[in-house]
Design an enzyme around this catalytic site. Structure first.
Site, PDB file in Angstrom:
ATOM      1  CE  LYS A 180      -0.332  61.210  41.746  1.00  0.00           C
ATOM      2  NZ  LYS A 180      -0.502  59.782  41.450  1.00  0.00           N
TER       3      LYS A 180
ATOM      4  CG  ASP B 128       0.542  58.352  61.322  1.00  0.00           C
ATOM      5  OD1 ASP B 128       1.637  58.704  61.806  1.00  0.00           O
ATOM      6  OD2 ASP B 128      -0.549  58.746  61.769  1.00  0.00           O
TER       7      ASP B 128
END
Ligand code: NAD
Length: 379
Positions: free
Chosen positions: A207, A267
């Site tokens: 980021k 995930d």
């Protein structure tokens, strides 16, 4: 490497652990013969099995075995319904697994996600988004970043109110994201080396538009990349990556993330494979004399709902053994033999309950043992 005896600690644990571990050991024995290898494989209790055997989730003897081994092949631990009064710190998930991760400084987590074309039905995405099958590897930094950075606390704050009013009292929670260049460099090397064994493409996630950590991450990964000219590197912001994994998962080969981003994205990526029963993982530590210490385990847990019923899919555990051969021992051919054998069982239509679709005409529903025997025979 093949002349050396490779010492493996096999810790099956609880629930489906023993059934799927039996399957993986059977496959490893077949690999040993086929590739003329020598595995010194020793089983030891962990989890509730450890508590039952000697009162500790990670018995001293089991830890000593792990210390004397080159790699740990781990099943899973934890049975939510057993003894709710046992404190969190003594429960298997913490006392065994987290302790092992800490003890062996396992800083790199690898999660390959593969969706063969034949299992297209198990994926939540429409078939046209799956291309020729999804095949990516998430490499997650495991010991740094926001989860471990200091300061980390919740504090009381008292602010003076407007004149004549009471002070304002509230709580403030602080977590700190910290990375050093050596931490980023070592995980980047793992990711580049992994990409070199695959399709040679690495997408580094950060980021950098908002976080100082993101800027350092991007600069450091780019610098490390100069030593791997055959791997194509690109960078992606984490929010875009979350979207791209669903829109076009086939664009990814290796995805490199810091700890928290990797926790979330791995995930999300795992959901693409449709069943936890298909997903292996590796947690890697230091390399010494050509052997990388690692702990290899299925992404899923002990699945108490199906334990002991010959219903568990053994593929996640078997593929974890393949990762062990590749990443700890550098036995790429042997790892590929296991992966090809799994591919053959799937192509032959064998399906455990978690990946079975009654609409598939050639599919045959089988149990843990039949699946394990078929994969062993295919080796
Ligand atoms: P789980 O992963 O055990 O099960 C979730 C679902 O996936 C269940 O329906 C289960 O039947 C299915 N599933 C998982 N593995 C499968 C396989 N190989 N074949 C077919 N189906 C499979 O998660 P849970 O139920 O939330 O947790 C059960 C216990 O496992 C808990 O005590 C938890 O703390 C523990 N756990 C341990 C680990 C580990 O040891 N690394 C990881 C996750 C959960």
């Amino acid at each position: 490497m093949s002349s050396k005896t490779l010492k493996i600690a096999a810790l099956a644990g609880d629930g489906i652990g023993p059934e799927v571990m039996r399957a993986a050991i059977q496959v490893l024995r077949a690999i040993e013969k086929k590739h003329a290898l020598a595995f010194a494989l020793t089983e030891a209790p962990v989890g509730w099995a450890g508590i039952d055997a000697s009162g500790q989730a990670l018995p001293d003897a089991t830890l000593a075995l792990c210390r004397a081994s080159d790699a740990i092949l781990f099943g899973s631990v934890g049975l939510p319904d057993r003894d709710p009064t046992l404190p969190k710190e003594q429960r298997p998930e913490r006392a065994a697994l987290l302790r092992l991760r800490k003890e062996f400084a396992l800083f790199a987590n690898l999660r390959p996600v593969q969706l063969p074309k034949a299992l297209s039905h198990a994926c939540p995405l429409r078939p046209e988004r799956q291309g020729d099958g999804i095949d990516l590897l998430v490499v997650r930094e495991l010991t740094g970043g926001m989860y471990f950075g200091q300061p980390k606390r919740t504090e009381e704050v008292v602010e003076p109110g407007a004149p004549g009013t009471e002070p304002r009292r509230f709580q403030r929670a602080i977590d700190t994201m910290v990375y050093t260049t050596p931490e980023i460099e070592r995980i980047a090397h793992v990711a580049f080396r992994s990409a070199g064994l695959r399709r040679k493409k690495l997408t580094s996630i950060d980021k950098a538009n908002v976080l100082e950590n993101g800027i350092l991450w991007r600069e450091t990964v780019t610098r490390v990349g100069k030593s791997y000219p055959d791997v194509a590197l690109d960078h992606m912001f984490v929010d875009n990556a979350a979207m791209q994994l669903l829109l076009r998962p086939t664009q990814f080969d290796v995805v490199l993330c810091e700890n928290m981003f990797g926790d979330i994205l791995s995930d999300e990526a795992a959901a693409l494979a449709g069943s936890l029963g298909m997903l292996p993982s590796a947690s890697l530590g230091a390399t010494q004399d050509g052997v990388t210490f690692g702990l290899y385990e299925p992404a899923g847990g002990t699945a108490p709902d199906i334990a002991g019923k010959d219903l568990a899919n053994p593929i996640a555990q078997i593929l974890s053994a393949a990762l062990m051969l590749r990443h700890s021992f550098g036995l790429e051919d042997a790892a590929r033999s296991i992966e090809a054998a799994v591919g053959k069982a799937i192509a032959d239509g064998l399906r455990t309950g978690d990946i079975f679709n009654p609409g598939e005409p050639a599919a045959k529903k089988v149990g843990t043992r039949v699946m394990a025997d078929a994969i062993t025979a295919a080796v």
